[in-house]
Design a protein around this motif. Structure first.
Motif, PDB file in Angstrom:
ATOM      1  N   GLU A 172       0.846  -1.184   0.000  1.00 54.78           N
ATOM      2  CA  GLU A 172       0.000   0.000   0.000  1.00 54.78           C
ATOM      3  C   GLU A 172       0.882   1.235   0.000  1.00 54.78           C
ATOM      4  O   GLU A 172       1.810   1.350   0.804  1.00 54.78           O
ATOM      5  CB  GLU A 172      -0.916   0.002   1.224  1.00 54.78           C
ATOM      6  CG  GLU A 172      -1.926   1.138   1.209  1.00 54.78           C
ATOM      7  CD  GLU A 172      -3.028   0.927   2.235  1.00 54.78           C
ATOM      8  OE1 GLU A 172      -4.028   0.278   1.911  1.00 54.78           O
ATOM      9  OE2 GLU A 172      -2.845   1.400   3.373  1.00 54.78           O
ATOM     10  N   TRP A 173       0.590   2.159  -0.916  1.00 52.08           N
ATOM     11  CA  TRP A 173       1.402   3.367  -1.077  1.00 52.08           C
ATOM     12  C   TRP A 173       0.698   4.565  -0.441  1.00 52.08           C
ATOM     13  O   TRP A 173      -0.394   4.945  -0.872  1.00 52.08           O
ATOM     14  CB  TRP A 173       1.615   3.649  -2.555  1.00 52.08           C
ATOM     15  CG  TRP A 173       2.544   2.696  -3.244  1.00 52.08           C
ATOM     16  CD1 TRP A 173       2.216   1.502  -3.811  1.00 52.08           C
ATOM     17  CD2 TRP A 173       3.944   2.873  -3.437  1.00 52.08           C
ATOM     18  NE1 TRP A 173       3.333   0.912  -4.349  1.00 52.08           N
ATOM     19  CE2 TRP A 173       4.407   1.735  -4.141  1.00 52.08           C
ATOM     20  CE3 TRP A 173       4.856   3.873  -3.093  1.00 52.08           C
ATOM     21  CZ2 TRP A 173       5.739   1.582  -4.508  1.00 52.08           C
ATOM     22  CZ3 TRP A 173       6.186   3.716  -3.466  1.00 52.08           C
ATOM     23  CH2 TRP A 173       6.623   2.581  -4.150  1.00 52.08           C
ATOM     24  N   GLY A 204       1.311  10.658   0.096  1.00 51.13           N
ATOM     25  CA  GLY A 204       2.461  11.543   0.098  1.00 51.13           C
ATOM     26  C   GLY A 204       3.677  10.923  -0.562  1.00 51.13           C
ATOM     27  O   GLY A 204       4.446  11.615  -1.260  1.00 51.13           O
ATOM     28  N   GLU A 205       3.879   9.620  -0.354  1.00 45.60           N
ATOM     29  CA  GLU A 205       5.031   8.947  -0.961  1.00 45.60           C
ATOM     30  C   GLU A 205       4.876   8.870  -2.471  1.00 45.60           C
ATOM     31  O   GLU A 205       5.845   9.064  -3.224  1.00 45.60           O
ATOM     32  CB  GLU A 205       5.190   7.543  -0.368  1.00 45.60           C
ATOM     33  CG  GLU A 205       6.469   6.839  -0.824  1.00 45.60           C
ATOM     34  CD  GLU A 205       6.694   5.521  -0.107  1.00 45.60           C
ATOM     35  OE1 GLU A 205       7.587   4.757  -0.537  1.00 45.60           O
ATOM     36  OE2 GLU A 205       5.969   5.238   0.879  1.00 45.60           O
ATOM     37  N   LEU A 206       3.653   8.599  -2.942  1.00 46.32           N
ATOM     38  CA  LEU A 206       3.422   8.586  -4.387  1.00 46.32           C
ATOM     39  C   LEU A 206       3.669   9.965  -4.983  1.00 46.32           C
ATOM     40  O   LEU A 206       4.256  10.097  -6.064  1.00 46.32           O
ATOM     41  CB  LEU A 206       1.990   8.134  -4.681  1.00 46.32           C
ATOM     42  CG  LEU A 206       1.671   6.652  -4.479  1.00 46.32           C
ATOM     43  CD1 LEU A 206       0.188   6.401  -4.716  1.00 46.32           C
ATOM     44  CD2 LEU A 206       2.513   5.793  -5.414  1.00 46.32           C
ATOM     45  N   THR A 219      -7.557   3.657   1.090  1.00 44.97           N
ATOM     46  CA  THR A 219      -7.931   3.576   2.513  1.00 44.97           C
ATOM     47  C   THR A 219      -7.747   4.945   3.134  1.00 44.97           C
ATOM     48  O   THR A 219      -6.830   5.692   2.774  1.00 44.97           O
ATOM     49  CB  THR A 219      -7.062   2.539   3.250  1.00 44.97           C
ATOM     50  OG1 THR A 219      -5.675   2.862   3.057  1.00 44.97           O
ATOM     51  CG2 THR A 219      -7.308   1.142   2.717  1.00 44.97           C
ATOM     52  N   GLN A 220      -8.636   5.276   4.080  1.00 51.61           N
ATOM     53  CA  GLN A 220      -8.642   6.595   4.691  1.00 51.61           C
ATOM     54  C   GLN A 220      -7.803   6.608   5.966  1.00 51.61           C
ATOM     55  O   GLN A 220      -7.407   5.566   6.497  1.00 51.61           O
ATOM     56  CB  GLN A 220     -10.073   7.023   5.008  1.00 51.61           C
ATOM     57  CG  GLN A 220     -11.003   7.009   3.803  1.00 51.61           C
ATOM     58  CD  GLN A 220     -10.557   7.971   2.716  1.00 51.61           C
ATOM     59  OE1 GLN A 220     -10.085   9.083   3.010  1.00 51.61           O
ATOM     60  NE2 GLN A 220     -10.684   7.550   1.468  1.00 51.61           N
ATOM     61  N   GLY A 240      -3.497   5.774   5.728  1.00 52.48           N
ATOM     62  CA  GLY A 240      -4.156   5.324   4.505  1.00 52.48           C
ATOM     63  C   GLY A 240      -3.284   5.498   3.281  1.00 52.48           C
ATOM     64  O   GLY A 240      -2.241   6.160   3.303  1.00 52.48           O
ATOM     65  N   GLY A 241      -3.733   4.891   2.211  1.00 48.69           N
ATOM     66  CA  GLY A 241      -2.977   4.991   0.964  1.00 48.69           C
ATOM     67  C   GLY A 241      -3.716   4.307  -0.161  1.00 48.69           C
ATOM     68  O   GLY A 241      -4.938   4.116  -0.111  1.00 48.69           O
TER      69      GLY A 241
END
Length: 327
Positions: free
Chosen positions: A25-26, A29-31, A59-60, A64-65
């Motif tokens: 799961e990303w 912010g990282e994406l 996901t919240q 989340g991501g």
């Protein structure tokens, strides 16, 4: 400015899809950092992927991501430059040395991948392979991956294949064939094809093939000999070759021995937790079998045949003498 952003969007979507295909799961912010855009742009790109049918789940919350979930129809595999080069180099290495377990599917995968690689990546793949050398090579002859991919493409496209061939006695000839299947025996690659000049089915050792060339002329597939390509190859290769039964007991677990012995020698039978037995039929020279037994890295006892026992005794005497001479 708008035109530049629009032109970059398809590339960014592919980059995003490539990241999401990693099983994790990303965080948004990282994406955003990876793609060099804002989180809002990431959300918009995710919406575009969903519109295209890609099952992206969000996901919240603070943790989340986004992640790509399994659906009825998953998207095509998207690779970045480094991933594509790594896969191509690995497939080339495996195909070039007929490693046991690397079957025709690997050659088909390599053929498909190299057809879509851009020129800059093909150059990197070739340069990396030239600059590297495997520590341990297979027992069979090394084959140029390009030879395999040309043959695989011709067989898949039902296209006549012309090549130069060197027979076992050194005689060279030009062959025009209808290629059907590439078959790996673990040690070597063979081409099963219909020889148009001889009007009959033939098998060709790929390491003896030179200058393979797909002519562009299509052919209507003929019915393969009874039993299929693999059975035809087995009968062709082993026709007239003397075989003999081997029987060897190893002081090691069956899994340990099976990983070190060619499956062509036979099945490894467990005799307990730390003992096993290999019984089968060999067509290779007793010298080759003796060497394979010697490098099994465990104690063993050969029960037959007599020629193998004699070879092992002679080999042991020579190795003992060689070790003594070095003292």
């Amino acid at each position: 400015m708008t035109g530049a952003t629009g032109a970059q969007t398809p590339v960014r979507l592919l980059q995003l899809l490539s990241l999401l295909q990693t099983p994790r799961e990303w965080p948004g912010g990282e994406l955003a950092d990876r793609l060099g855009v804002s989180r809002r742009t990431v959300r918009r790109d995710v919406d575009r992927l969903r519109e295209l049918g890609y099952p992206v789940q969000a996901t919240q919350g603070a943790l989340g991501g986004y992640r790509l979930v399994a659906g009825k129809a998953m998207p095509p595999l998207v690779l970045d430059d480094e991933e594509a080069v790594a896969i191509a180099v690995g497939l080339r290495a495996g195909a070039g040395h007929a490693v046991e377990g690397v079957e025709e599917a690997s050659v088909r995968a390599l053929t498909k991948l190299e057809q879509v690689l851009p020129a800059r990546l093909r150059h990197r793949v070739t340069a990396l392979q030239i600059a590297t050398m495997p520590l341990v090579s297979g027992d069979g002859a090394t084959i140029a991956p390009e030879t395999l991919t040309v043959m695989a493409s011709a067989a898949a496209g039902q296209e006549r294949l012309r090549f130069s061939y060197r027979a076992g006695d050194g005689t060279r000839s030009r062959r025009l064939t209808e290629p059907y299947r590439l078959v790996s025996t673990g040690r070597r690659w063979y081409l099963v094809a219909y020889d148009l000049d001889r009007e009959d089915w033939r098998t060709f050792r790929v390491d003896r093939v030179a200058e393979p060339f797909a002519t562009g002329a299509r052919f209507t597939p003929r019915e393969l000999p009874k039993g299929g390509a693999a059975e035809f190859l087995r009968q062709s290769v082993y026709r007239g070759i003397a075989s003999y039964d081997i029987d060897v007991t190893f002081e090691a677990p069956a899994e340990f021995v099976a990983a070190r012995m060619p499956s062509s020698l036979g099945a490894v039978e467990p005799l307990g937790e730390h003992r096993c037995r290999l019984r089968g039929t060999a067509t290779d020279s007793v010298e080759w079998v003796a060497v394979r037994l010697a490098v099994a890295d465990c104690d063993f006892t050969a029960h037959g045949p007599p020629d193998l026992l004699t070879c092992l005794r002679d080999m042991g005497s020579r190795l003992t003498a060689a070790a003594g001479a070095a003292e």
